[in-house]
Write an enzyme that holds these catalytic residues in place. Structure first.
Site, PDB file in Angstrom:
ATOM      1  N   TYR A   1      -0.588   4.662  12.823  1.00 29.64           N
ATOM      2  CA  TYR A   1       0.005   4.180  11.573  1.00 29.64           C
ATOM      3  C   TYR A   1       0.244   5.344  10.614  1.00 29.64           C
ATOM      4  O   TYR A   1       1.189   5.332   9.829  1.00 29.64           O
ATOM      5  CB  TYR A   1      -0.898   3.114  10.949  1.00 29.64           C
TER       6      TYR A   1
ATOM      7  N   LYS B   1       1.311   3.010   2.083  1.00 25.30           N
ATOM      8  CA  LYS B   1       0.860   1.682   1.660  1.00 25.30           C
ATOM      9  C   LYS B   1      -0.269   1.794   0.634  1.00 25.30           C
ATOM     10  O   LYS B   1      -0.386   0.957  -0.278  1.00 25.30           O
ATOM     11  CB  LYS B   1       0.399   0.865   2.862  1.00 25.30           C
TER      12      LYS B   1
END
Length: 256
Positions: free
Chosen positions: A156, A163
């Site tokens: 990720y 995020k």
């Protein structure tokens, strides 16, 4: 009467029928909202047009969130077409595919900047652009995040950092807009099979891991994210701001 009856909202990030943004748009329309949907470029326009045609009284507008001129044009379109907004849904994220594999420390300067620009700064830029049109008090902003902002998920990488920036932006925007009666919240959604998610190497493993470890022992669906967004956008959540609402089957509360 639906929860959003008589309201008008802007949904940014619809790409196809599997996107979480579309799940939110469908739920909001079901609850009575009139929607403005954006599309990034001409390549995506046809897809969004087909989806918008299934909604009552929807409006379509181009917008590349990395271009200030597009944001200015979007604000002008909104002022002309709908006059005011009750809510904004931000569902935009992007990182270079090569940044979503290998070691996080290999993240390039370009990859870092692009991921943060599209995935986090765009929320700030959008809120600023539509701020004059947001209903005060009573306006609401919802964005979409992921648990990778708080915990490490293989591959990720830079999206986790982006995020985390997005979630911090939610809190600062909530502080900025709270005195005007405008709320800002985020939904941390579990993994869903979307086009964007397919860019993360090992995504099938993400899904399996969530199924096995989440208290509900299943993956979530886009419709569940849509329903949660409707709640946050509606007067039922009028006392909630700066919150990260998890819609992940309870996965976020688990340990090893």
């Amino acid at each position: 009467m639906g929860l959003l009856e008589g309201q008008t909202g802007l949904v940014v990030g619809v790409a196809n029928k599997r996107s979480l943004a579309w799940g939110v748009a469908r739920a909001a329309a079901r609850e009575g909202a009139r929607l403005v949907l954006t599309y990034q470029n001409e390549r995506l326009r046809e897809n969004v047009e087909e989806l918008a045609a299934t909604l009552d009284r929807s409006v379509l507008a181009p917008c590349d969130v990395t271009r200030d001129e597009d944001l200015e044009a979007l604000a002008e379109t909104l002022a002309r077409e709908v006059e005011s907004l009750d809510f904004l849904v931000h569902a935009v994220a992007y990182a270079l595919r090569e940044e979503l594999e290998g070691a996080f420390m290999a993240t390039s300067r370009r990859g870092w900047a692009l991921a943060h620009d599209v995935s986090a700064y765009s929320l700030v830029a959008l809120v600023r652009a539509v701020h004059p049109l947001l209903k005060k008090p009573g306006g609401s902003v919802v964005t979409l995040t992921f648990e990778g902002a708080r915990r490490v998920f293989p591959n990720y990488n830079v999206m986790g950092a982006a995020k985390a920036s997005l979630e911090a932006s939610v809190r600062y925007l909530a502080s900025d807009l709270g005195p005007e009666g405008v709320r800002v919240n985020a939904i941390s959604a579990g993994p869903v099979r979307t086009l964007a998610a397919s860019g993360v190497r090992g995504f099938v493993g993400f899904l399996q891991g969530y199924r096995e470890r989440a208290p509900l022992r299943r993956n979530i669906e886009a419709a569940e994210v849509g329903d949660a967004a409707v709640f946050l956008l509606s007067p039922w959540a009028r006392g909630i701001t700066g919150e990260i609402l998890h819609v992940d089957g309870g996965y976020h509360l688990t340990g090893v």
